[in-house]
Design an enzyme around this catalytic site. Structure first.
Site, mmCIF file in Angstrom:
data_model
loop_
_atom_site.group_PDB
_atom_site.id
_atom_site.type_symbol
_atom_site.label_atom_id
_atom_site.label_comp_id
_atom_site.label_asym_id
_atom_site.label_seq_id
_atom_site.Cartn_x
_atom_site.Cartn_y
_atom_site.Cartn_z
ATOM 1 N N LEU A 56 0.886 -1.160 0.000
ATOM 2 C CA LEU A 56 0.000 0.000 0.000
ATOM 3 C C LEU A 56 0.924 1.210 0.000
ATOM 4 O O LEU A 56 1.685 1.415 0.947
ATOM 5 C CB LEU A 56 -0.912 0.011 1.230
ATOM 6 C CG LEU A 56 -2.189 0.851 1.148
ATOM 7 C CD1 LEU A 56 -3.081 0.375 0.006
ATOM 8 C CD2 LEU A 56 -2.963 0.809 2.449
ATOM 9 N N ASP A 57 0.902 1.971 -1.085
ATOM 10 C CA ASP A 57 1.813 3.105 -1.207
ATOM 11 C C ASP A 57 1.671 4.056 -0.028
ATOM 12 O O ASP A 57 0.580 4.209 0.533
ATOM 13 C CB ASP A 57 1.544 3.880 -2.500
ATOM 14 C CG ASP A 57 1.866 3.075 -3.743
ATOM 15 O OD1 ASP A 57 2.659 2.122 -3.629
ATOM 16 O OD2 ASP A 57 1.318 3.396 -4.817
#
Length: 230
Positions: A56-57
């Site tokens: 998840l950036d």
């Protein structure tokens, strides 16, 4: 930003949180020794080791699954690798994508080669501005549902940018002048991408677990600025 992270679920094996924007999941090269990241803060909060199992950036908010042991991390990571985990994101984008499948190859992180990737998309809401932008009158903005079946680097951001349905606030692949204009109007600079649903099988109980987290209010607030203008 508070270092107390919102926990949606926790047992002796795993934990699910609602990750805030601008917080990396784990430490990476180039980060300062005192830099914040999820596994560090959550480990301190729970007083135990925490292991990440999927991407998840840092600039993406929303549901994040983590393991509380290396063995559990391995089992959960394997579910993602086998594509047994269902992930749903919401994004604000330029234009009106409609509904379909993005299946173009995307770049790998920091490498020139590309990898196959697939994302299903569906437009949920569209508003029209009164702007002419890059030759398009009454530029539309849309809330889009994105369902990736692969997990490549910046996959959703790259797929949306391929047809110039850039995600608002994307500072690497997006429409930079539009990002600046909207950030000034809404008073918040962020990537408008949110992980709103995650479904997986608990490796121990074998129960199918689904977690949902509403899209942040700023998404609707931005669209509401233009709703009914034209």
């Amino acid at each position: 930003m508070s270092n107390i992270l919102p926990i949606l679920y926790q047992d002796e094996h795993l934990v699910v949180i609602n990750k805030p924007i601008s917080l990396p999941v784990h430490k990476s090269k180039g980060m300062a020794n005192d830099a914040p990241y999820v596994t560090k803060w959550l480990g301190q909060q729970l007083e135990c080791s925490v292991y990440n199992v999927h991407r998840l950036d840092a600039k993406t908010s929303g549901i994040l699954l983590l393991a509380l042991s290396p063995e559990m991390a391995t089992q959960l990571t394997e579910q993602f690798a086998r594509r047994e985990v269902d992930k749903v994101y919401h994004a604000l984008v330029k234009g009106i994508p409609g509904e379909g499948i993005f299946d173009g190859k995307v770049k790998k992180a920091k490498r020139g080669n590309k990898a196959a990737a697939e994302t299903a998309y569906r437009t949920l809401r569209t508003v029209y501005t009164k702007w002419e932008h890059k030759g398009e009158e009454n530029l539309p903005l849309s809330l889009v549902e994105l369902k990736p079946t692969t997990g490549r680097w910046h996959q959703l951001r790259q797929h949306c940018s391929h047809d110039r349905h850039d995600i608002i606030g994307d500072a690497e692949h997006g429409d930079f002048p539009l990002n600046r204009l909207l950030a000034e109007m809404i008073g918040e600079k962020r990537l408008y991408l949110h992980a709103c649903s995650l479904s997986f099988e608990h490796p121990v109980t074998k129960e199918r677990m689904t977690f949902e987290e509403p899209t942040p209010p700023t998404f609707a607030a931005l669209l509401d600025l233009f709703d009914g203008e034209s």
